[in-house]
Design an enzyme around this catalytic site. Structure first.
Site, PDB file in Angstrom:
ATOM      1  CE1 TYR A  79      -4.035 -14.569   2.769  1.00  0.00           C
ATOM      2  CE2 TYR A  79      -3.252 -12.661   3.978  1.00  0.00           C
ATOM      3  CZ  TYR A  79      -3.321 -13.386   2.809  1.00  0.00           C
ATOM      4  OH  TYR A  79      -2.669 -12.924   1.685  1.00  0.00           O
TER       5      TYR A  79
ATOM      6  NE  ARG B 156      -0.206  -9.281  -5.007  1.00  0.00           N
ATOM      7  CZ  ARG B 156      -1.383  -9.890  -5.171  1.00  0.00           C
ATOM      8  NH1 ARG B 156      -2.339  -9.744  -4.280  1.00  0.00           N
ATOM      9  NH2 ARG B 156      -1.613 -10.637  -6.239  1.00  0.00           N
ATOM     10  CB  ALA B 157       0.932 -13.271   1.485  1.00  0.00           C
TER      11      ALA B 157
ATOM     12  CG  HIS C 179       3.415  -9.957   8.434  1.00  0.00           C
ATOM     13  ND1 HIS C 179       2.393 -10.672   9.029  1.00  0.00           N
ATOM     14  CD2 HIS C 179       3.250 -10.115   7.109  1.00  0.00           C
ATOM     15  CE1 HIS C 179       1.634 -11.218   8.095  1.00  0.00           C
ATOM     16  NE2 HIS C 179       2.131 -10.895   6.921  1.00  0.00           N
TER      17      HIS C 179
ATOM     18  CD  GLU D 171      -0.466  -9.103   6.269  1.00  0.00           C
ATOM     19  OE1 GLU D 171      -1.232  -9.205   7.238  1.00  0.00           O
ATOM     20  OE2 GLU D 171      -0.368  -9.969   5.384  1.00  0.00           O
TER      21      GLU D 171
HETATM   22 ZN    ZN Z   1       1.073 -11.360   5.302  1.00  0.00          ZN
END
Ligand code: ZN
Length: 340
Positions: A192, A69-70, A6, A282
Site C-alpha cells: 500500500y 474493500r481495497a 477513505h 480507513e
Molecule cells: Zn484504503
C-alpha cells in the site's frame, strides 16, 4: 460536518466475498461463474450498523466516502471478464449501502482493472457508477498485477481514458493498490505505502497535470513516504528541471490523514499545506487494534487532528472544506442524499 474520505466496506455480508472465491475457482476450471448470492437489506443494515455506522457515532464523524474493500479488488486474479463482474457486484453493494444510509455514506467506485489490460475498459463502469449510482470518485490501482508492476506508470497515455472520464465528471481518483501476490511486499505494511509513494512519483514526473489541469488525485495513507521525504522530492523535481514541487503538484494532488499516530499527523500538517489535506481514517481497515500508548484505536485519526496546533478554520478545511472542493460532485450529492 466531518467527512471521512477513505472508508471501505470491510464488513460486507459473508456470501459476497464467498461468491468471489467461487467465481475465481470457476474461472480456473474454465467454467461459468455461479449465480450471485442473495443479499438482503437487513443483512446489509446489520453489517453497517454494527460496523462503520457504529464507529462513526462513537468517534463523532458524520459522513464516509465509501468504496469496496481495497484488498478484495484483486485485479491480479482472473481476467478482464471476471474483474468486470466483480467490480460491478462490489459497486452495486456500495450503492445499496448508500441508499440505505444516505446521510452517512456516499459512494466511490472500484474499477474493473486487470494487469496489462487497457484501462479503457473501465470507462463504462465509471459512466454507470456516476450516472446511475451518484458516486463521487474512483479508486485507481496503479499496479493491477498485485505487486509485480507490469503496467506502464501513471504518467503514460495508457491511463488517459480514465483521466478523461475523471475530468468529464469532475471526480477525483484515490491512488489505491489492492492485495499483493508478491510475498516480498506485504499488502498493508509495504505494498500500500509503496503504491502511494510510487504513484506520487509517477505523476510528479509526468505531463498529466499539463494535459489535465483540473484533474485531482488523493494519495492515501498519509501520502505513503512522500510527506516524510518532501525534501527529496523537492530536490528531485529541481534536478529534473520540473520546477518548484509545490507548483508542480499541489493543484492536483491531495493527501489523506490515514496516519496512525500523532507524530505522523504533526509531520503531515507541518509539511503539506492545509489546503491539500483531507480527513480520513480507513476505519475497520488495515490496523484495527488499540494503541497501548494512548488507549485509543490507532485508526481513530480524528483524535490526532483535534490535537494539532491549527486554527479552527484550518481544521474545518481538513474535516470538510477540502473534501467538498476535491470531490466536485460531493456537495450536490450530500444535498440530494440528505433530502431522502
Ligand atoms: Zn484504503
Amino acid at each position: 460536518m466531518i467527512i471521512d474520505c477513505h472508508g471501505h466496506y470491510t464488513t460486507s455480508p459473508r456470501q459476497h466475498e464467498g461468491w468471489r472465491g467461487e467465481q475465481i475457482e470457476a474461472h480456473k476450471a474454465g467454467k461459468p461463474p455461479p449465480r450471485r448470492p442473495n443479499i438482503t437489506d437487513d443483512e446489509i443494515r446489520a453489517s453497517i450498523e454494527g460496523g462503520q455506522l457504529k464507529v462513526q457515532r462513537e468517534r463523532g464523524t458524520d459522513l464516509t466516502i465509501f468504496s469496496p474493500r481495497a484488498a478484495g479488488m484483486g485485479h491480479h486474479l482472473g481476467d478482464a471478464t471476471t474483474s468486470e463482474a466483480w467490480a460491478s457486484a462490489c459497486n452495486e453493494l456500495i450503492h445499496r449501502v448508500c441508499s440505505l444510509f444516505p446521510q452517512n455514506f456516499i459512494g466511490v467506485a472500484m474499477l474493473p482493472q486487470s494487469a496489462r489490460v487497457s484501462p479503457k475498459n473501465c470507462t463504462a463502469e465509471i459512466d454507470r457508477c456516476v450516472s446511475e449510482y451518484g458516486f463521487v470518485g474512483v479508486n485507481l490501482n496503479p499496479d493491477p498485477s498485485g505487486g509485480h508492476w507490469q503496467d506502464p506508470p501513471l504518467g503514460d497515455r495508457y491511463w488517459y481514458p480514465v483521466y478523461e472520464k475523471m475530468v468529464e465528471y469532475d471526480i477525483p481518483a484515490m491512488i489505491h493498490v489492492s492485495a499483493s501476490c508478491n510475498p516480498t511486499h506485504h499488502t498493508t505494511g509495504a505494498h500500500y505505502l509503496n503504491g502511494d509513494t510510487a504513484g506520487f512519483n509517477q505523476l510528479m514526473t509526468s505531463s498529466v497535470f499539463k494535459d489535465f489541469p483540473t484533474i485531482k488525485f488523493i494519495i492515501p495513507h498519509g501520502g505513503g513516504a512522500v510527506p516524510y521525504h518532501w525534501g527529496r522530492y523537492r530536490g528531485l523535481a529541481q534536478d529534473a528541471k520540473l520546477g518548484l514541487l509545490s507548483e508542480v503538484v499541489l493543484k492536483n494532488i491531495f493527501f489523506d490523514t490515514c496516519v496512525y499516530h500523532l507524530p505522523g499527523q504533526e509531520l503531515l500538517a507541518k509539511v503539506i499545506p492545509v489546503d491539500n489535506i483531507l480527513f480520513a481514517s480507513e476505519m475497520i481497515g488495515a490496523v484495527r487494534g488499540i494503541d497501548p500508548e494512548t488507549g485509543h484505536h490507532y485508526d481513530d485519526t480524528k483524535r490526532y487532528i483535534d490535537q494539532l496546533p491549527l486554527s479552527a478554520a484550518d481544521k474545518v478545511k481538513i474535516f470538510e472544506g477540502n473534501a467538498r472542493r476535491v470531490y466536485g460532485r460531493l456537495s450536490g450529492t450530500i444535498e440530494k442524499q440528505s433530502a431522502r
